[in-house]
Design an enzyme around this catalytic site. Structure first.
Site, PDB file in Angstrom:
ATOM      1  N   GLU B  50       0.812  -1.232   0.000  1.00 32.72           N
ATOM      2  CA  GLU B  50       0.000   0.000   0.000  1.00 32.72           C
ATOM      3  C   GLU B  50       0.840   1.275   0.000  1.00 32.72           C
ATOM      4  O   GLU B  50       0.395   2.308  -0.484  1.00 32.72           O
ATOM      5  CB  GLU B  50      -0.964   0.013   1.186  1.00 32.72           C
ATOM      6  N   PHE B 112     -11.334  -6.617  14.338  1.00 34.23           N
ATOM      7  CA  PHE B 112     -10.310  -7.111  13.435  1.00 34.23           C
ATOM      8  C   PHE B 112     -10.056  -6.079  12.340  1.00 34.23           C
ATOM      9  O   PHE B 112     -10.986  -5.601  11.697  1.00 34.23           O
ATOM     10  CB  PHE B 112     -10.745  -8.449  12.829  1.00 34.23           C
ATOM     11  N   GLN B 113      -8.797  -5.724  12.161  1.00 32.10           N
ATOM     12  CA  GLN B 113      -8.371  -4.744  11.151  1.00 32.10           C
ATOM     13  C   GLN B 113      -9.066  -3.391  11.304  1.00 32.10           C
ATOM     14  O   GLN B 113      -9.397  -2.738  10.328  1.00 32.10           O
ATOM     15  CB  GLN B 113      -8.544  -5.298   9.727  1.00 32.10           C
ATOM     16  N   LYS B 162     -17.929  -0.266   6.195  1.00 31.32           N
ATOM     17  CA  LYS B 162     -18.523  -1.268   5.311  1.00 31.32           C
ATOM     18  C   LYS B 162     -20.040  -1.134   5.213  1.00 31.32           C
ATOM     19  O   LYS B 162     -20.610  -1.321   4.142  1.00 31.32           O
ATOM     20  CB  LYS B 162     -18.144  -2.665   5.811  1.00 31.32           C
ATOM     21  N   MET B 470      24.101   8.820   1.132  1.00 29.60           N
ATOM     22  CA  MET B 470      23.925  10.170   1.668  1.00 29.60           C
ATOM     23  C   MET B 470      24.387  10.226   3.123  1.00 29.60           C
ATOM     24  O   MET B 470      25.071  11.160   3.538  1.00 29.60           O
ATOM     25  CB  MET B 470      22.444  10.550   1.565  1.00 29.60           C
TER      26      MET B 470
END
Lengths: 171, 574
Positions: B50, B112-113, B162, B470
């Protein structure tokens, strides 16, 4: 530009919605602005809340704070109350415990001098209800703490302000 | 007739003209994906992570000027996007990120999640909101696109539980939404602009400092016309690079920490600085007390909050760059700046940008960048973050048909490769060159699969010095060469006295093997004379990406540089 730290006041109209208070207060912590107090409540419109915010800052930072607040989608209007006449008061309750007879007397004298109400009383304790300016409340708290060390319980609401109608400054 | 939230979601995308959506599936968005499956006209890109997904959307947005649209699930899907959202926030990239959320009945239960993604991203989005009322869904989606793309663009996050997706409600998608707390600046205060112009006109040593805002508002042509009409030299920030063609006689160079000597001295010596679309980031100003010490500063920015934030300015102008420049073009009259221009030219000749040429068999970063200039005169160069990025900003020649996309504000390693994929998806006809390092590339290397599956033929110029260069450079210059945690190949620092096990692999990883395992092309270059041929070969590949790996010495430094917090006039040149 004034670089001294001063207390400044903002009235903020915001959307009355979930998370708006967190967003506004998060700005102050996230950007290390010195927030002194923040009060929030409903207004005459159901979908608008109004905050009274006190910050301690110099001129440059204060300008930046106002801009940052203005750029939030949830903020409807920012009013700078620092230099305009306002009606501003803060509610404060002081509960003083374990008082003997003399102590009781002393509290009543203080209440009379400060013109605050004794709201509730028990055998050895009482509650003062103070609706005054923030500075006056600070003075009262300092006095109570000195005289009644470890016996004082304080709760404060933070100042609430509205622009005056007449031009006299009643701050 | 009422429709479900999921149907309205797709209807909204179509009405907003969304042709591409970057999506990673999960339980809380499977309804939305199901609706996308049934819809024609929206390409669904499936990345492999993601964070990369949002970078791809950023690349898409910066190549097309349209908002990048993302769809991820709740919980870890949402939290994985955070770094990239912050990146978009700092570089003003318009994004609309839809996150799935657990049904409202479960919010707050540590379901959950479930995460409070709106809370987590509050300080890095332009606007974030959890839709709690199906009736408001259309309006909120409209708001998201409107806020993301207007004013100073930025990421907007819309969290959709949802149950909102499956509940029926109004089918209308509004074509206009009034937001009382959001009024982006669409005009310019003419009086203020006139004051600014007068001051500029009175200058003996004027400089225009052009930032990323020039690109955001599409004011490149106006900038060049104005500078030409006034005869004022132009310095750019990294984000503003390419706003004026690099071969233009009025172009001085990039300013800042790794900018050109002449550009930094010009900013230090100028008497009026007209800065447009830059927020005076610390990498540009260095020590604030020493920044443009003799100059009156005019600051044009669309964002009020960017003005007088880091640098106190004399004349603020709140305006879109294009609008302000177009107005000023009408007034512009040539100034007598020939002496000043000659002075700047002399500084450029005293300290031109060029790298010390190492041993002849070693590959020089400058030679790689010049090779890219030669083989790819047009297109979009997308960089990651690190030494290669600074070399690119120094040596890649940009102009109006050669753009550079880079992670400027946040400096996000792992940005370059996915952003290049997104840029190619948005602009398939353009050559997209990704310049990256072995460190940054490995942060989102899994996107090789996305590039293969989506047929994205980009050229990945991977500058491999086996180090996080760097930071290694900082350790070399300022920390007594104590190379801690920068070697990407060996288990301890590069200069370890212990010899390596002879069975230890030569490359960790072997990027040619990586390319092969994904079915991509791989070319390894170790000599200066092979650079052009390798890039030409890579340019031919139209079906899959090509990794062109350049093996470079870890001792190559990005110079000149200004040590963080030092004045811009104190440049380390050698």
């Amino acid at each position: 530009m004034d670089h001294t730290m001063k207390n400044r006041f903002i009235a903020l109209y915001v959307e009355n919605d979930v998370g708006v208070l967190a967003k506004v207060s998060g700005l102050f912590s996230g950007k290390s602005y010195n927030l002194q107090s923040l009060t929030v409540g409903m207004t005459e419109r159901d979908d608008v809340s109004r905050m009274t915010i006190c910050v301690s800052s110099d001129d440059v930072t204060f300008e930046q704070i106002k801009k940052q607040l203005n750029s939030m989608v949830e903020v409807i209007k920012v009013l700078d109350l620092t230099c305009v006449p306002v009606c501003m008061k803060e509610i404060l309750y002081a509960k003083i415990k374990d008082l003997d007879h003399d102590g009781m007397d002393a509290v009543f004298r203080i209440a009379e001098t400060f013109r605050v109400r004794v709201k509730d009383i028990g055998i050895d304790c009482l509650i003062l209800e103070c609706m005054q300016t923030e500075r006056k409340n600070n003075e009262l708290v300092a006095l109570l703490k000195r005289q009644f060390h470890n016996k004082v319980e304080i709760v404060r609401g933070g100042p609430v302000a509205i622009e005056s109608i007449s031009t006299t400054d009643s701050k | 007739m009422d429709i479900t939230g999921r149907k309205l979601f797709v209807k909204a995308l179509l009405e907003e003209g969304v042709d591409t959506i970057f999506a990673y599936p999960g339980g809380m968005i499977v309804d939305l994906l199901d609706e996308l499956y049934k819809t024609e006209g929206i390409r669904v890109i499936l990345p492999r992570h993601e964070q990369a997904l949002v970078h791809e959307a950023e690349g898409y947005a910066r190549a097309t000027g349209k908002p990048g649209v993302c769809l991820v699930t709740s919980g870890p899907g949402a939290t994985n996007t955070i770094t990239a959202i912050a990146d978009a926030h700092y570089d003003s990239v318009p994004l609309v990120i839809f996150t799935g959320q657990v049904p409202q009945g479960l919010i707050g239960n540590d379901a959950f999640q479930e995460v409070d993604i709106v809370g987590m991203t509050r300080s890095i989005v332009k606007y974030g909101y959890t839709v709690r009322d199906r009736k408001a869904l259309g309006e909120k989606i409209k708001m998201a696109f409107h806020i993301a793309t207007t004013g100073k663009p930025g990421p907007v996050l819309l969290d959709i539980p949802k149950d909102i997706q499956t509940t029926s409600g109004p089918s209308e998608y509004p074509d206009y939404v009034a937001i009382r707390g959001y009024k982006p600046n669409e005009s310019v205060h003419i009086g203020q602009l006139k004051k600014a112009y007068k001051l500029l006109k009175s200058a003996k040593h004027p400089i225009i400092l052009a930032g990323g805002g020039i690109h955001v508002s599409g004011a490149e042509k106006e900038l060049v016309t104005f500078a030409e009409k006034m005869n004022i030299p132009v310095v750019t920030t990294i984000m503003g690079k390419g706003s004026i063609p690099e071969n233009h006689p009025l172009y001085v160079g990039n300013s800042g920490m790794h900018g050109r000597f002449a550009a930094n001295i010009a900013v230090t010596e100028c008497d009026v600085l007209l800065s447009i679309g830059t927020r005076f980031n610390d990498r540009i100003t260095g020590d604030l007390n020493e920044f443009a010490p003799h100059a009156k500063i005019i600051h044009v920015d669309v964002d009020t909050a960017s003005i007088s934030r880091n640098v106190v300015v004399d004349i603020p102008v709140v305006s879109d760059a294009k609008l302000a420049l177009s107005k000023m073009i009408d007034w512009a009259e040539p100034m007598k700046t020939d002496k000043w221009l000659a002075e700047i030219k002399q500084w450029n000749e005293e300290h031109p940008l060029s790298m010390p040429q190492g041993k002849s068999h070693e590959l020089s970063p400058q030679c790689i960048m010049e090779g890219i200039n030669e083989v790819f005169p047009k297109g979009i160069v997308v960089t990651d973050v690190g030494q290669h990025q600074m070399w690119a900003t120094q040596y890649i020649k940009c102009g109006h048909d050669k753009k550079m996309v880079t992670s400027g504000g946040l400096g996000t390693m792992g940005f370059g490769f996915p952003a290049a994929i997104g840029a190619k998806i948005g602009a398939p006809k353009k050559d997209i060159i990704c310049i990256t390092g072995d460190g940054g590339f490995q942060m989102n290397m899994q996107e090789m699969a996305t590039a293969i599956c989506e047929h994205v033929p980009i050229v990945i110029c991977l500058i491999n010095n086996e180090n996080l260069g760097m930071v290694r450079q900082m350790q070399q210059l300022f920390y007594g060469k104590r190379y801690e945690a920068v070697s990407l190949r060996k288990r301890v620092g590069m200069d370890t006295p212990k010899p390596l096990d002879p069975n230890y692999p030569e490359y960790v990883p072997d990027f040619m093997g990586i390319a092969a395992s994904y079915g991509a092309y791989g070319i390894r270059v170790t000599k200066n004379e092979d650079v052009i041929a390798a890039l030409k070969e890579a340019k031919k590949h139209k079906d899959a990406p090509t990794i062109v790996e350049f093996i470079v010495s870890a001792d190559e430094l990005v110079l000149p540089m200004v040590k963080g917090g030092n004045p811009m006039s104190e440049m380390i040149l050698k």
